[in-house]
Design a protein around this motif. Sequence first.
Motif, PDB file in Angstrom:
ATOM      1  N   SER A   7      15.680  18.734 -51.431  1.00  0.00           N
ATOM      2  CA  SER A   7      16.924  19.559 -50.519  1.00  0.00           C
ATOM      3  C   SER A   7      15.787  21.079 -50.573  1.00  0.00           C
ATOM      4  O   SER A   7      16.003  21.290 -49.610  1.00  0.00           O
ATOM      5  N   PHE A  11      15.000  22.639 -46.967  1.00  0.00           N
ATOM      6  CA  PHE A  11      15.204  24.098 -46.808  1.00  0.00           C
ATOM      7  C   PHE A  11      14.203  25.002 -46.244  1.00  0.00           C
ATOM      8  O   PHE A  11      13.839  25.843 -45.575  1.00  0.00           O
ATOM      9  N   PHE A  14      12.796  23.565 -43.019  1.00  0.00           N
ATOM     10  CA  PHE A  14      13.891  24.925 -42.138  1.00  0.00           C
ATOM     11  C   PHE A  14      13.422  26.274 -41.917  1.00  0.00           C
ATOM     12  O   PHE A  14      13.551  26.933 -41.360  1.00  0.00           O
ATOM     13  N   TRP A  18      13.410  29.042 -38.739  1.00  0.00           N
ATOM     14  CA  TRP A  18      14.389  30.308 -38.923  1.00  0.00           C
ATOM     15  C   TRP A  18      13.644  31.111 -38.669  1.00  0.00           C
ATOM     16  O   TRP A  18      14.202  32.329 -37.975  1.00  0.00           O
ATOM     17  N   TYR A  58      21.504  30.265 -41.973  1.00  0.00           N
ATOM     18  CA  TYR A  58      21.070  30.407 -43.005  1.00  0.00           C
ATOM     19  C   TYR A  58      21.727  29.862 -44.312  1.00  0.00           C
ATOM     20  O   TYR A  58      20.659  29.821 -44.964  1.00  0.00           O
ATOM     21  N   GLU A  60      24.481  28.337 -44.210  1.00  0.00           N
ATOM     22  CA  GLU A  60      25.304  26.726 -45.008  1.00  0.00           C
ATOM     23  C   GLU A  60      23.989  26.531 -44.760  1.00  0.00           C
ATOM     24  O   GLU A  60      24.125  25.542 -45.583  1.00  0.00           O
ATOM     25  N   GLN A  61      22.619  26.492 -44.655  1.00  0.00           N
ATOM     26  CA  GLN A  61      21.423  26.030 -45.465  1.00  0.00           C
ATOM     27  C   GLN A  61      21.375  25.858 -46.522  1.00  0.00           C
ATOM     28  O   GLN A  61      20.894  24.872 -47.410  1.00  0.00           O
ATOM     29  N   ARG A  64      23.762  23.964 -49.523  1.00  0.00           N
ATOM     30  CA  ARG A  64      23.211  22.484 -49.924  1.00  0.00           C
ATOM     31  C   ARG A  64      22.443  22.686 -51.085  1.00  0.00           C
ATOM     32  O   ARG A  64      22.325  21.512 -51.937  1.00  0.00           O
TER      33      ARG A  64
END
Length: 231
Positions: A7, A11, A14, A18, A58, A60-61, A64
């Motif tokens: 994860s 991230f 991501f 982002w 941001y 929401e990710q 996780r």
Amino acid sequence: MAENNSSVVLFERFLQRWMVSQEHYLDELLTTERNCGEYGEKEMTDLVSRVLTHYQLYYEQKSRVIERNVFVVFSPPWFTPLERTLLWIGGFKPGLAFRIVAEAVGELSEDQRRRMNELQEETRTEERLLSDELARIQETVAAPPLMELARQAGRRRDGEILGSDSVTELLSSALETVVRDAELLRMSTAVKVVEILTPIQNVKFLGAVGRFHMKIRTWGLQRNREGGAND
């Protein structure tokens, strides 16, 4: 779990994407602020809504990552050491929003000042409660040093909770609740500030927020490069 599926790694990937979008939004906010006479309130409101949705993505990710290993958000490997020094319960302190409003937005109406002061006091109270709860959790479960757990979590990068003993599991569960409450306070504070401000004030506010984040990140990366050059 393989590193490519962790994860944290996902991230970080991501976040790279982002941040590129963040720069585009910042350019759009600054352009709108400079040429505000060319934009109507609806256009500015739509831009503000898109920027808030971008921040929501941001969170929401990040959620996780918190679910898989809450320890890592106390010393996130995706932030520079400089950025990590500014963190409060896994992110920036919600009260920072009021300082940015004071410095970047300009004059508020009497009603806006009253509502902003009330919100600021509410936010301070919530910050104190969460800080006290974090301290209580560590004392209650006789937790090992939190920052050391965070550093170990960052080094492992496999998303697994460190250790299997009941103390660590209890600490993880309790910390996840506090971090999620802090994340909610961060986002809800920003949304409530936006509700108080006018469209052009929101453009100024979110532009200043974006500039602050980008400046801190740039300084942090620069320090990293300078530190590497001196090794």
